[in-house]
Design a protein around this motif. Structure first.
Motif, PDB file in Angstrom:
ATOM      1  N   UNK A   1      12.382  -0.875  -5.555  1.00 45.39           N
ATOM      2  CA  UNK A   1      11.556  -1.267  -6.684  1.00 45.39           C
ATOM      3  C   UNK A   1      10.694  -2.475  -6.352  1.00 45.39           C
ATOM      4  N   UNK A   2      11.146  -3.304  -5.404  1.00 45.49           N
ATOM      5  CA  UNK A   2      10.399  -4.509  -5.077  1.00 45.49           C
ATOM      6  C   UNK A   2       9.261  -4.243  -4.100  1.00 45.49           C
ATOM      7  N   UNK A   3       9.175  -3.058  -3.562  1.00 42.31           N
ATOM      8  CA  UNK A   3       8.251  -2.791  -2.471  1.00 42.31           C
ATOM      9  C   UNK A   3       7.260  -1.703  -2.867  1.00 42.31           C
ATOM     10  N   UNK A   4       6.016  -2.086  -2.999  1.00 43.93           N
ATOM     11  CA  UNK A   4       4.984  -1.117  -3.358  1.00 43.93           C
ATOM     12  C   UNK A   4       4.391  -0.498  -2.100  1.00 43.93           C
ATOM     13  N   UNK A   5       4.166   0.797  -2.142  1.00 40.23           N
ATOM     14  CA  UNK A   5       3.545   1.501  -1.025  1.00 40.23           C
ATOM     15  C   UNK A   5       2.119   1.917  -1.370  1.00 40.23           C
ATOM     16  N   UNK A   6       1.570   1.309  -2.395  1.00 35.03           N
ATOM     17  CA  UNK A   6       0.175   1.579  -2.755  1.00 35.03           C
ATOM     18  C   UNK A   6      -0.724   0.632  -1.962  1.00 35.03           C
ATOM     19  N   UNK A   7      -1.765   1.183  -1.374  1.00 31.96           N
ATOM     20  CA  UNK A   7      -2.668   0.418  -0.511  1.00 31.96           C
ATOM     21  C   UNK A   7      -3.946   0.078  -1.269  1.00 31.96           C
ATOM     22  N   UNK A   8      -4.353  -1.180  -1.172  1.00 33.08           N
ATOM     23  CA  UNK A   8      -5.549  -1.642  -1.863  1.00 33.08           C
ATOM     24  C   UNK A   8      -6.629  -2.138  -0.903  1.00 33.08           C
TER      25      UNK A   8
END
Length: 455
Positions: A19-26
């Protein structure tokens, strides 16, 4: 486990994402290897007409047949602004190109040349995914085009394959990443960290702490002359004739290692090893990598500061050099094979059957059953190893006029002994029992520095 980056389609089960780690790239295009800092560096190299840029320009602008046309054309377009090269790379990616890793680079680096139709066509190719490195690069390139696909595949790469399978094997002392996969490995590491701020090395800190120096000491001492330049030849199981392609990709891997942790002493030693122009990659395969990754402005330390004796207890490997000269004698024990390099030749030995101890000035090695009882006089600072013993066993070590101690062999059956110097001593080994696995230390305990911190 087999080769981790084999060119085959694999389906890996997804693992629940933290939950603490986003795999969405910006991040914006270009997001693969050509961040603002590196783009600025490469533009500077072009403007000052560096030797690396001149060689790359000579081959690309001269229309030399490039083994990796997608990589070469897209990189030349990105730095020189030559649209013809960029469009040729796009045509290759849309047509005959089958290497999804190169197609991902073309898609990322030539994004502003793509029409909507071309963009959708290449994205459809990339969505098929492939091996681990290609899967990671394709997922990063597709981030703002097929977001759900990108996040799903990154989860499979990071959580499922890397953290779920590969890193635990490395932590258990299994060398599941072949030398030939070091460059694919570092492309994947860069792509993930540069865009997600996730340092995959944290899952196997001991392995990555040792890797730069291991890579350096695993080369045979003598260089190999080729028409386009000199090559250092990495050790290979079975010896055999020098493989120039393998030497090129080995150097490319080292060039990619250095910028991953520029402040680490091991990286600076590796930088000192790399910054010799007579080993600069000049071939159609190597020149793009040399230009892409080399940074002559990084501080480097002399590779003469690297150890002449390197024992990797975690993976059961040992390398010994008599000196850093090209005429040095070299002994390597890796992948269960013992090799001796001297007078320009590689000899494969049997660690169980070798009878006489071998001294390489910096260390002396005893072998197998013949090492159960021996006498020796060690020179100052000479180290002692016994090879060919049972892996992961505890041995009682009896030394003349000293208390009996115990020592454990590593996963390769190597026992390191701490013995008195400059006096004749007798040593006797007694096999006691299977060794208790040593608890893993944290990166902080090991002093791994940058190997445990995302950048």
């Amino acid at each position: 486990m087999g080769f981790l980056f084999a060119l085959m389609i694999l389906v890996w089960p997804a693992v629940a994402q933290s939950q603490e780690e986003s795999l969405r790239i910006y991040t914006e295009h270009p997001r693969l290897f050509l961040g603002q800092h590196r783009l600025k560096l490469l533009q500077k190299e072009k403007e000052r007409r560096s030797l690396r840029w001149q060689q790359f320009e000579l081959l690309t602008a001269g229309h030399a047949p490039m083994p990796e046309p997608g990589l070469a054309g897209a990189l030349y377009y990105r730095i020189a602004g030559d649209q013809a090269s960029g469009r040729a790379a796009v045509t290759w990616a849309l047509g005959t190109g089958t290497d999804l890793r190169q197609i991902a680079l073309v898609f990322d680096w030539c994004q502003d040349l793509l029409s909507p139709v071309q963009s959708r066509a290449i994205a459809a190719k990339l969505a098929k995914m492939a091996a681990l490195r290609s899967r990671a690069l394709a997922a990063v390139a597709l981030a703002d085009h097929l977001q759900a696909v990108s996040e799903r595949e990154l989860e499979r790469v990071i959580q499922g394959r890397w953290r779920g399978e590969i890193a635990p094997e490395l932590q258990r002392g299994r060398d599941v990443i072949p030398h030939d996969d070091y460059y694919p490995l570092y492309e994947m590491l860069h792509a993930v960290r540069d865009n997600l701020n996730i340092d995959l090395r944290e899952s196997a800190p001991e392995y990555f702490k040792a890797l730069p120096i291991y890579d350096l000491v695993s080369y045979y001492p003598a260089t190999f002359p080729a028409p386009e330049g000199e090559y250092r030849i990495p050790a290979s199981k079975g010896g055999g004739e020098p493989d120039v392609r393998r030497a090129i990709m080995s150097r490319a891997a080292e060039l990619a290692m250095v910028p991953f942790d520029t402040n680490a002493p091991s990286s600076q030693i590796l930088q000192g090893w790399l910054m010799h122009d007579n080993f600069l990659l000049r071939s159609t395969l190597g020149a793009p990598y040399e230009f892409l990754w080399a940074n002559p402005y990084h501080p480097g330390l002399s590779y003469y500061l690297a150890p002449l004796v390197f024992h990797d207890e975690n993976l059961g490997r040992l390398f010994i050099r008599s000196s850093w000269d090209e005429s040095a004698r070299w002994l390597g024990y890796f992948d269960g094979e013992l090799q001796l390099f001297e007078n320009g030749n590689v000899t494969v030995l049997n660690a169980q059957l070798a009878a006489e101890p071998m001294s390489l000035d910096t260390a002396v090695v005893f072998f197998g059953k013949n090492a159960q009882k021996f006498q020796t006089i060690l020179n100052e600072d000479e180290e002692v190893f016994v090879l060919g013993l049972t892996p992961r066993r505890t041995y009682q070590v009896e030394v003349d006029d000293e208390e009996m101690i115990e020592g454990d062999t590593d996963t390769g059956g190597i026992l390191e002994l701490k013995l008195p110097h400059k006096v004749q001593i007798g040593v006797r080994l007694h096999d006691v029992r299977a060794a208790t696995p040593k608890p893993r230390r944290s990166a902080q305990d090991d002093g791994a520095g940058g190997a445990s911190s995302p950048r």
